[in-house]
Design a protein around this motif. Structure first.
Motif: not given
Length: 121
Positions: A77-105
């Motif tokens: 029951x886990x989703x991951x985000x592997x982040x490599x070659x990080x840049x200063x512009x990647x600085x942010x609060x990161x949120x995960x979210x679930x979409x109940x109809x299975x639509x990626x967007x």
């Protein structure tokens, strides 16, 4: 209903890596498409990446393609985000979210509380 809890954020130097995790409660995790979003100070929240129910399809915003990888483990029951070659512009609060109809967007229905990622130059 699903509850989401992110972890793995922190402070890293530019060029470094972090792996974010998002643990979901409930027995129906596999029915949701899962996504990662981020919000930088003074900016609107933006889509980062999404993964289909089975994990067979993924989608990324152009700015992270080739650097970030989204994955999921439905048995954990886990989703991951592997982040490599990080840049200063990647600085942010990161949120995960679930979409109940299975639509990626789709319109994501459930959100975690967020985890801070800070990339120093």
């Amino acid at each position: 209903q699903v509850q989401l809890v992110e972890s793995g954020g922190g402070l890293v130097q530019a060029g470094g890596s972090l792996r974010l995790s998002c643990a979901a409660s409930g027995r129906t995790f596999s029915i949701y498409a899962m996504g990662w979003f981020r919000q930088a100070p003074g900016k609107e929240r933006e889509f980062v990446a999404a993964i289909s129910r089975s994990g067979g399809s993924t989608y990324y915003v152009d700015s992270v393609k080739g650097r970030f990888t989204i994955s999921r483990d439905n048995a954990k029951n886990t989703v991951y985000l592997q982040m490599n070659v990080l840049k200063p512009e990647d600085t942010a609060v990161y949120y995960c979210a679930a979409e109940r109809y299975g639509l990626l967007r789709g319109s994501y229905d459930y959100w975690g509380q967020g985890t801070q990622v800070t990339v120093s130059s």
